[in-house]
Design an enzyme around this catalytic site. Structure first.
Site, PDB file in Angstrom:
ATOM      1  NE  ARG A   1      -3.574   5.055   7.701  1.00  0.00           N
ATOM      2  CZ  ARG A   1      -4.573   4.518   6.853  1.00  0.00           C
ATOM      3  NH1 ARG A   1      -5.820   4.808   6.662  1.00  0.00           N
ATOM      4  NH2 ARG A   1      -4.178   3.530   6.125  1.00  0.00           N
TER       5      ARG A   1
ATOM      6  CG  HIS B   1       2.383   0.676   0.755  1.00  0.00           C
ATOM      7  ND1 HIS B   1       1.030   1.264   0.813  1.00  0.00           N
ATOM      8  CD2 HIS B   1       3.324   1.159   1.524  1.00  0.00           C
ATOM      9  CE1 HIS B   1       1.265   2.011   2.016  1.00  0.00           C
ATOM     10  NE2 HIS B   1       2.300   2.075   2.645  1.00  0.00           N
TER      11      HIS B   1
ATOM     12  CE1 TYR C   1       0.656   1.956  11.637  1.00  0.00           C
ATOM     13  CE2 TYR C   1       2.483   3.226  12.386  1.00  0.00           C
ATOM     14  CZ  TYR C   1       1.899   2.670  11.441  1.00  0.00           C
ATOM     15  OH  TYR C   1       2.396   2.598   9.954  1.00  0.00           O
TER      16      TYR C   1
ATOM     17  CG  ASP D   1       1.816   4.698   5.009  1.00  0.00           C
ATOM     18  OD1 ASP D   1       1.351   3.107   4.805  1.00  0.00           O
ATOM     19  OD2 ASP D   1       2.424   4.686   6.240  1.00  0.00           O
ATOM     20  NE  ARG D   2       0.203   5.614  10.337  1.00  0.00           N
ATOM     21  CZ  ARG D   2      -0.867   4.943  10.998  1.00  0.00           C
ATOM     22  NH1 ARG D   2      -1.550   3.962  10.137  1.00  0.00           N
ATOM     23  NH2 ARG D   2      -1.328   5.497  12.110  1.00  0.00           N
TER      24      ARG D   2
ATOM     25  CD1 TRP E   1      -0.916  -0.813   9.858  1.00  0.00           C
ATOM     26  CD2 TRP E   1      -3.374  -0.480  10.273  1.00  0.00           C
ATOM     27  NE1 TRP E   1      -1.379   0.160   9.002  1.00  0.00           N
ATOM     28  CE2 TRP E   1      -2.836   0.095   9.100  1.00  0.00           C
ATOM     29  CE3 TRP E   1      -4.661  -0.696  10.989  1.00  0.00           C
ATOM     30  CZ2 TRP E   1      -3.785   1.085   8.540  1.00  0.00           C
ATOM     31  CZ3 TRP E   1      -5.502   0.385   9.834  1.00  0.00           C
ATOM     32  CH2 TRP E   1      -5.164   1.055   8.993  1.00  0.00           C
TER      33      TRP E   1
END
Length: 298
Positions: free
Chosen positions: A108, A272, A211, A104-105, A150
């Protein structure tokens, strides 16, 4: 929940970073997603520690790491800064080259880490994401409805922060419980940890800034990569939940092939939260991938 892993605090440019380390073998960094902490790895880390020196890290703004002050350009919560945190954490523990498993984050952050610091990342496995730029550019109604946070979190302060801070546990349960399997996959102790950390002072602001950074400065960095033709050179494995929004809305493998020279991947029979929904499958995947060429050179 990870008490078998020794706790450490690493400081980088005034930001304290909470880490835990355990096991022995080649170094493997684990990075968590939103709205979680390193505790999300509690069903995976002990098995991996039999084969690797596992380093767990709460990224800035989450878990028990520091919450940097917001800034106008969202630099303090950019994935580039978080990637530099990861380098500092691994250097503190004696590693200048390592594998990365991230969700997930955190995935990134791992993408930015591998692009910016290619000498540091040997291999990386990313869980249930497509490239950030592609996800924003290809946003559909279905994606916007499923990933409402988001677009909620990037709204100007102070409204998103105030709504989260008014009931942090409800926010956590709303985000996590709206996915494929609801709240059923989560150990009550893990869920309690996510709620505890969400209630810490500054969390709401950091979550929003994370975000906002992804929708602004992180996209600038991504567009610069595309303009320069920068590609991930490390072996990349991407896994995604077949019941998840990412699988429904994006061609995950095709999008990563636009950003990486050596990529493979497939779906898993879950949603997820792969590390908590399908931990045994994830351990098998990680062992197969990260043990293939343990002494690869840059």
């Amino acid at each position: 929940m990870l008490n078998a892993f020794a706790a450490h605090t690493v400081h980088r440019e005034g930001v304290s970073l909470h880490t835990r380390v355990g096991g022995e073998g080649p170094p493997l960094l684990l990075l968590h997603g939103h709205p979680q902490s390193m505790v999300m790895w509690h069903r995976v880390a002990p098995a991996l520690a039999k084969h690797f020196t596992v380093v767990l890290m709460d990224v800035r703004g989450y878990g028990d790491s520091a919450r940097p002050a917001p800034d106008a350009e969202h630099i303090n919560h950019s994935k580039r800064e978080m990637a530099l945190d990861a380098v500092a954490v691994m250097a503190h523990h004696g590693f200048d080259r390592f594998g990365v498993l991230a969700h997930d984050r955190g995935a990134r952050v791992a993408h930015r880490l591998a692009i910016d610091q290619p000498q540091a990342v040997q291999r990386l496995m990313l869980l249930d994401i497509a490239p950030t730029l592609a996800m924003y550019e290809q946003t559909s109604e279905a994606f916007a409805r499923a990933y409402w946070h988001w677009f909620f979190l990037i709204q100007p302060p102070p409204l998103p922060e105030a709504l989260i801070a008014s009931d942090p546990a409800r926010y956590v349960r709303s985000v996590m419980g709206s996915r494929h399997a609801g709240l059923a996959p989560f150990d009550p102790a893990a869920l309690a940890e996510y709620e505890r950390c969400a209630a810490l002072p500054g969390t709401a602001a950091s979550v929003c800034e994370d975000y906002r950074a992804s929708a602004t400065i992180d996209l600038e960095h991504d567009r610069a990569d595309v303009a320069l033709g920068s590609m991930l050179k490390q072996p990349l494995r991407v896994l995604w939940g077949e019941h998840g929004t990412v699988a429904r809305c994006f061609d995950v493998l095709a999008l990563w092939r636009e950003r990486a020279a050596n990529v493979s991947g497939h779906s898993l029979p879950c949603g997820h939260y792969i590390a908590e929904e399908a931990p045994d499958r994830l351990v098998d995947e990680a062992l197969s991938f990260f043990q293939t060429h343990p002494k690869e050179q840059p």
